[in-house]
Structure formats: C-alpha cells, structure tokens
Design a protein around this motif. Structure first.
Motif, PDB file in Angstrom:
ATOM      1  N   PHE A  47       0.827  -1.204   0.000  1.00 23.37           N
ATOM      2  CA  PHE A  47       0.000   0.000   0.000  1.00 23.37           C
ATOM      3  C   PHE A  47       0.869   1.264   0.000  1.00 23.37           C
ATOM      4  O   PHE A  47       0.491   2.286  -0.591  1.00 23.37           O
ATOM      5  CB  PHE A  47      -0.928   0.010   1.205  1.00 23.37           C
ATOM      6  CG  PHE A  47      -2.148  -0.857   1.029  1.00 23.37           C
ATOM      7  CD1 PHE A  47      -2.281  -1.682  -0.079  1.00 23.37           C
ATOM      8  CD2 PHE A  47      -3.174  -0.839   1.963  1.00 23.37           C
ATOM      9  CE1 PHE A  47      -3.404  -2.479  -0.248  1.00 23.37           C
ATOM     10  CE2 PHE A  47      -4.302  -1.623   1.802  1.00 23.37           C
ATOM     11  CZ  PHE A  47      -4.412  -2.455   0.691  1.00 23.37           C
TER      12      PHE A  47
ATOM     13  N   LEU B 139      -3.567   4.731   1.911  1.00 24.00           N
ATOM     14  CA  LEU B 139      -4.167   3.391   2.027  1.00 24.00           C
ATOM     15  C   LEU B 139      -3.664   2.637   3.266  1.00 24.00           C
ATOM     16  O   LEU B 139      -4.288   1.661   3.696  1.00 24.00           O
ATOM     17  CB  LEU B 139      -3.852   2.571   0.763  1.00 24.00           C
ATOM     18  CG  LEU B 139      -4.581   3.003  -0.511  1.00 24.00           C
ATOM     19  CD1 LEU B 139      -4.024   2.258  -1.721  1.00 24.00           C
ATOM     20  CD2 LEU B 139      -6.081   2.761  -0.369  1.00 24.00           C
TER      21      LEU B 139
ATOM     22  N   ALA C 233      -9.663   3.772  -2.014  1.00 23.87           N
ATOM     23  CA  ALA C 233      -9.015   3.460  -3.290  1.00 23.87           C
ATOM     24  C   ALA C 233      -9.792   4.054  -4.452  1.00 23.87           C
ATOM     25  O   ALA C 233      -9.204   4.597  -5.413  1.00 23.87           O
ATOM     26  CB  ALA C 233      -8.884   1.948  -3.448  1.00 23.87           C
TER      27      ALA C 233
ATOM     28  N   ALA D 226      -5.659  -3.588  -4.111  1.00 24.66           N
ATOM     29  CA  ALA D 226      -5.996  -3.167  -2.751  1.00 24.66           C
ATOM     30  C   ALA D 226      -7.255  -3.864  -2.269  1.00 24.66           C
ATOM     31  O   ALA D 226      -7.317  -4.356  -1.123  1.00 24.66           O
ATOM     32  CB  ALA D 226      -6.163  -1.649  -2.702  1.00 24.66           C
TER      33      ALA D 226
END
Length: 622
Positions: free
Chosen positions: A178, A185, A288, A305
């Motif tokens: 991330f 994130l 995201a 993600a």
C-alpha cells in the motif's frame, strides 16, 4: 519423500528423565529444543509460501493495468513474455511447492514427532513420581493430563506458525504494498490492526482462563468415569449405579457449563471481528476509489488493494480462530503443567550408586515418619536390626506401622528422621531402581498388569525363559488354574490377559501369580506382607513349603495377621503405635504374656502346620 519427512525427527531419542520446567516459556523451550532445526525450516518455508501468495495480488494489479492500458492486444504475450513467465513460475512452482512442503513438514514431520515427544517424556517423568503422588489423584485424571499435553503444545506451536506468523507476514506485506500505491491506504490497515490487537488483548485472555477451566473439567470428568469403571465390582455389590450416575453427572454438568462459558467468549470475539472487518473493506475500497477518481492510483491498484483487504478479511476470521485455539491450548497446557511438572518427592541423590547386597543385613536407626501429620508419629524413633539371613515377623494391631515400615524400607516414602541401612549402605544414597530390584515383595493387595499371565510372571525377571516361567508357576501352585484361563480375545493359558489390576482372576489366583513372580525374581531380601492371606488352607500349606525353601539364606521380613503363619520364623517383632514393644521367639513372647500373647489368644481356627503354642513344640522351634 514421505519416509524422509517421517525420519527428520526421532521423538524417542535417548534422553535423561528430568522434571519439565513449571513455567510456560520454559516448558515450551524444553520440549521444542529437540526439534528446533525442524521448526526453523517450517518457519522459513511458511514465509516463502506466504510471500508467494502475496505476489499473486501484485500480479493481479499488474495484469489489470497491462490489459487495460494495452493498445495492441495481439502483441500482449510477446511484449510481456518475461513478466508472464515469472508470474507463471511463482504460480505453478514456487507457491504450490512451498505450500505443499510447509504442510508436509507440519503434518508428517513436526506434528507427529512433537506430540509423541511431549507425551513420552512427560509419561516417563510422571511414572517415576512418588507413591503418594498417585494416591492423591485419579489415575484417569493423571493420564488425561499426560495425553492432552502433547496435542496442546503441538497445536500451540502450529497456531503460532500458521496463524500469528502468517498474519505478521500479510500485515507487513500489505502495508509495504500500500505504501507503494499511496500512503493514505496504509491508514485503514493500521487502524484495523490496532482494533484487531485490542480485540485479542481484551477478549482472548478470558478464553485462556475458560479453556483452562474446561481442561480441568474434562480431566475431572475422565477421572470420575474411570474411577467408577475401575471399581465396578464395588458399584454392583452395593447396588449404587444411580449413586455413581449422580457422581458422574456432577462432572458432566461442570464440563458442559465450562464449555458454554468458553463458547460465549469465542462468540463475543467473532462478533467484534465481523464489525472491524466490514469497516476495513469499506474504508480501503472507498479510499481506493476516491484516489483513483483524483488520478492518484490506477485501476489495477484498486483491484490489488480490494483483493488484499478481502483476503485479510477471510484470513482474519481463520487467524482469530487460530489465536483463540492458541490461547485455548495454552490454557489446557497450563492445566497439564501443574500435574506433569510437579516436583518429585522421592529423588535419587546425584551421587547415588547401585546398591550392593552381600549379606542382606537391614538396620533401622532411630527411624521417624508420620505422613506429614502434626498429631503424632506413625513411626517414632524406631530402631531394629535384622541380621543377614534372619527371618523376622512383624506383628501388631492394624495401624501399628508394620506396612509403613516396609514401605520405608522400599523407599516409597522418605524418612523424616533417622536412617535405614542395608549392608551398611544408607538407602537414601543408592538408586531407587537398584534398591527395589534387590527386594522381592508380595503384598495382600495384589495388583496385576492388564497383560498376559506370562508377562505378569516374567515381570519378576524380564530375561526369564519359558521353562523358568512355567517352573515358577508350578512352585506357586498356579499351574492348576492357568491352563483353564481364557480371555475375551480367545487367548488361553499363559497367553490369557488377566484384566485391569488382575480383576479376571480370583484373589487367590492373583496372589499365586504374584508369588510366582516373586519366586522368579529370586531377590536376596524378601518382604511378605500378608503374602498368603487370600489363599485357602490347602493351597497355603503347599505354597508355604516353597516360600520357606525360598527363605533359606535370605533376609526376610514378613507381616501376617494370622500369627500361625509367622510363628515359625526366627524372631518376632511386636509393634504398637509406631514403636517396638516386644521382640523374641514365638514361645518367648507367649511366656512373657504381653501384647503378643493377647493377640495369640484372640486367634481362632485356620492354623497351618499345627498350633505351635499348644503342643506342637517342634513346629514352634523351627
């Protein structure tokens, strides 16, 4: 391959019998030390397997971006040949091989070896505990502790490797991935990890405590059931089946209540987990999408993600169950450690050597022992010398200390004062095994092993041949009934199993097998504690001829309430309240008209070989 994996660790490798540590970490270190190399390989292979799975999510994001941004699909494979080959290698080789090897090392090598190792070493240590250790507990409860220790420790380690270790790898890998996409994130993952940790810290310890309570309830229930089955004859004779039902039901109720309490704690953890998992998926996916909308990340990043947090969601339930199982097993193990790692009351001196019995002289010097009671002694300042080859009878009322004195000679208990010497050697300074190997014992309460008649007789001397076993049975007057024995498996004669504690034999038959075992042992010192009490007069007369023959040249201590059976011995020692009050031959004690004479007058009937006190002077003088 399977044979190689099976032989990576030997749980039965020779090792000294020592007390396992009583602390949890020490207990783990002690039993994991023999398999630490195997454990290290398991950790490394599990790391490779987890990293190869994380790589799949990276590949997923890359494939989405490559296929989305590719202007010429026709050249897709040629343009990305090396990348696709690397993906295929990880997917088809690295991941399946590492996952399979990790599972094989766990199940074939690690689990079986560690379980057997813990049980084997725990069993050996507990087997050498003092007599009082077993007298103060259920045999079923003790065996349950030994048996559950292996799986509990094994599962704890597997839980750490497959649960905690995997979670650490996935969390670290997710945060690193991330960070490469967008630092924002990381925030939901970190918050989720903190909430996950709080759930574990607040809700898992009660699981551990309740798991320990459940383990104790299970052991207690097992002990109650085994106690009823072991004493089934008494249950039936007193018609107490319903009473035993009530006794066992208390254990069942306690076990069910403990199980429900544990299940409630686990349910609360699962509810908390569902909430924080839902928030994780929502926050990461939403964030995201927002980052994509402002051009910060690609579509492939959204896919990677989302897939990662969904995978974390799937894993979190399994990992929490694994961590819960870890604490359950630690609770079970802690409960077992309290029994398994208890200090042994009777231990050999570090300098102890095997005893050397040459003449067989026994000296009790100012012996004191009272089973830890504060209200007085069972044996108080007792001194007695038994000359080599002398045959001595111990006489006295019940509770006078006769059997206790014999138990002290065998060092089943340690003295609280004084000392006992055999041929000048203090028995506290010799090994227990050598001491007991040089003393042959037959007791009134004869217990046999649930094995064949042959094995029970051979217990006196394991290297004895078949002819010697048969000869010992004949001398013990056991050869009449042994050929007629038949067990539930159809085995007959010497091959027939005698049941738990020998319950398939009558009291007299058990005693004859025990006497055959004694004859085979052929020890220089004999202890006969009501050795013929369960025999009828005819059989007793025949066996006593063999016993008297066996006594020749040996030091003998005999206890009998039927005084006529020991009146012919060289010397009689009369005990009362832990002290010696009279000593002498049968006739000398009768002429003294003390306690022995009073006991003799109360005897009636059933005397063997005539009545030495009334007319048979030759028998009394022998």
């Amino acid at each position: 391959m399977l044979n190689w994996l099976s032989n990576l660790s030997d749980p039965f490798v020779e090792a000294p019998v020592v007390r396992p540590p009583s602390g949890m970490l020490g207990f783990f270190r002690y039993f994991l030390a023999p398999v630490r190399g195997l454990l290290a390989w398991l950790v490394v292979v599990s790391l490779i397997a987890s990293l190869s799975e994380l790589a799949l999510f990276v590949f997923l994001g890359q494939l989405v971006d490559l296929t989305t941004d590719n202007p010429s699909p026709g050249t897709f494979f040629s343009d990305n040949a090396w990348l696709l080959t690397g993906m295929a290698f990880v997917l088809l080789v690295v991941r399946p091989v590492s996952v399979l090897l990790s599972r094989a090392l766990t199940t074939v090598s690690f689990v079986a070896s560690l379980t057997a190792l813990v049980r084997w070493r725990s069993y050996r240590y507990v087997l050498r505990q003092s007599l009082s250790f077993f007298q103060n507990d259920f045999a079923g409860r003790i065996s349950q502790k030994v048996m559950q220790s292996g799986p509990a420790l094994r599962e704890s380690v597997v839980n750490v490797v497959e649960g905690v270790w995997t979670l650490v790898i996935y969390l670290a890998g997710t945060i690193i991935l991330f960070a490469g996409l967008d630092a924002w994130l990381i925030l939901p993952v970190v918050l989720w990890a903190l909430a996950y940790a709080v759930t574990i810290v607040r809700l898992v310890p009660p699981v551990r405590a309740r798991s320990q309570a459940l383990a104790e309830a299970n052991s207690s229930l097992s002990g109650r059931i085994v106690d009823g089955y072991t004493n089934i004859q008494a249950v039936k004779l007193f018609a107490h089946a319903e009473r035993e039902d009530a006794f066992a039901k208390e254990g069942f109720v306690r076990q069910v209540d403990s199980f429900r309490r544990l299940a409630t704690s686990i349910l609360m953890m699962m509810a908390s987990l569902n909430v924080i998992n839902s928030l994780l998926i929502f926050s990461v996916t939403g964030l995201a999408l927002w980052l994509w909308s402002v051009g910060q990340i690609s579509v492939g990043s959204i896919a990677m993600a989302s897939a990662l947090v969904i995978r974390l969601n799937q894993m979190s339930g399994w990992i929490l169950r694994t961590i819960t199982s870890l604490f359950e097993n630690i609770g079970t193990l802690q409960n077992a450690i309290e029994t398994i790692s208890r200090p042994n009351d009777i231990v050999d001196n570090p300098e102890a050597k095997p005893i050397a019995v040459t003449g067989g002289e026994i000296r009790f010097e100012n012996v004191r022992f009272h089973y830890g009671r504060e209200d007085g002694g069972v044996i108080d300042d007792l001194s007695l010398t038994v000359a080599p080859g002398e045959r001595v009878g111990l006489v006295g009322r019940s509770g006078a200390g006769k059997s206790t004195l014999v138990n002290l000679l065998l060092r089943l208990y340690d003295l609280e004062g004084g000392r006992i010497l055999i041929d000048g050697q203090d028995i506290s300074g010799v090994t227990q095994e050598s001491l007991r190997s040089r003393i042959g014992v037959v007791t009134q309460d004869t217990a046999l092993l649930h094995r064949s008649v042959r094995d029970n007789i051979r217990y006196g001397r394991p290297d004895a041949g078949e002819d010697e076993i048969v000869a010992a049975a004949e001398r013990a007057e056991a050869h009449h009934f042994i050929p007629n024995l038949r067990d539930f498996r159809g085995k007959t004669g010497f091959d027939a199993h005698v049941g738990e504690r020998g319950v398939k034999l009558s009291g007299g038959q058990r005693q004859r097998v025990a006497i055959a075992r004694l004859l085979l042992k052929d020890a220089p010192i004999l202890v006969l504690d009501e050795a013929t009490s369960a025999l009828d007069s005819e059989v007793e007369a025949a066996i006593q001829d063999q016993l008297y023959s066996l006594m020749d040249g040996r030091t003998v201590i005999a206890i009998a309430h039927r005084l006529s059976t020991i009146a012919v011995l060289d010397r009689l020692v009369v005990m009362d309240e832990g002290r010696i009050v009279e000593t002498g031959s049968h006739r000398e004690l009768l002429e003294r008209d003390g306690l022995y004479a009073a006991l003799w007058r109360r005897q009636s009937g059933g005397f063997l070989g005539g009545d030495p006190g009334f007319g048979d002077e030759r028998s009394a003088a022998e």
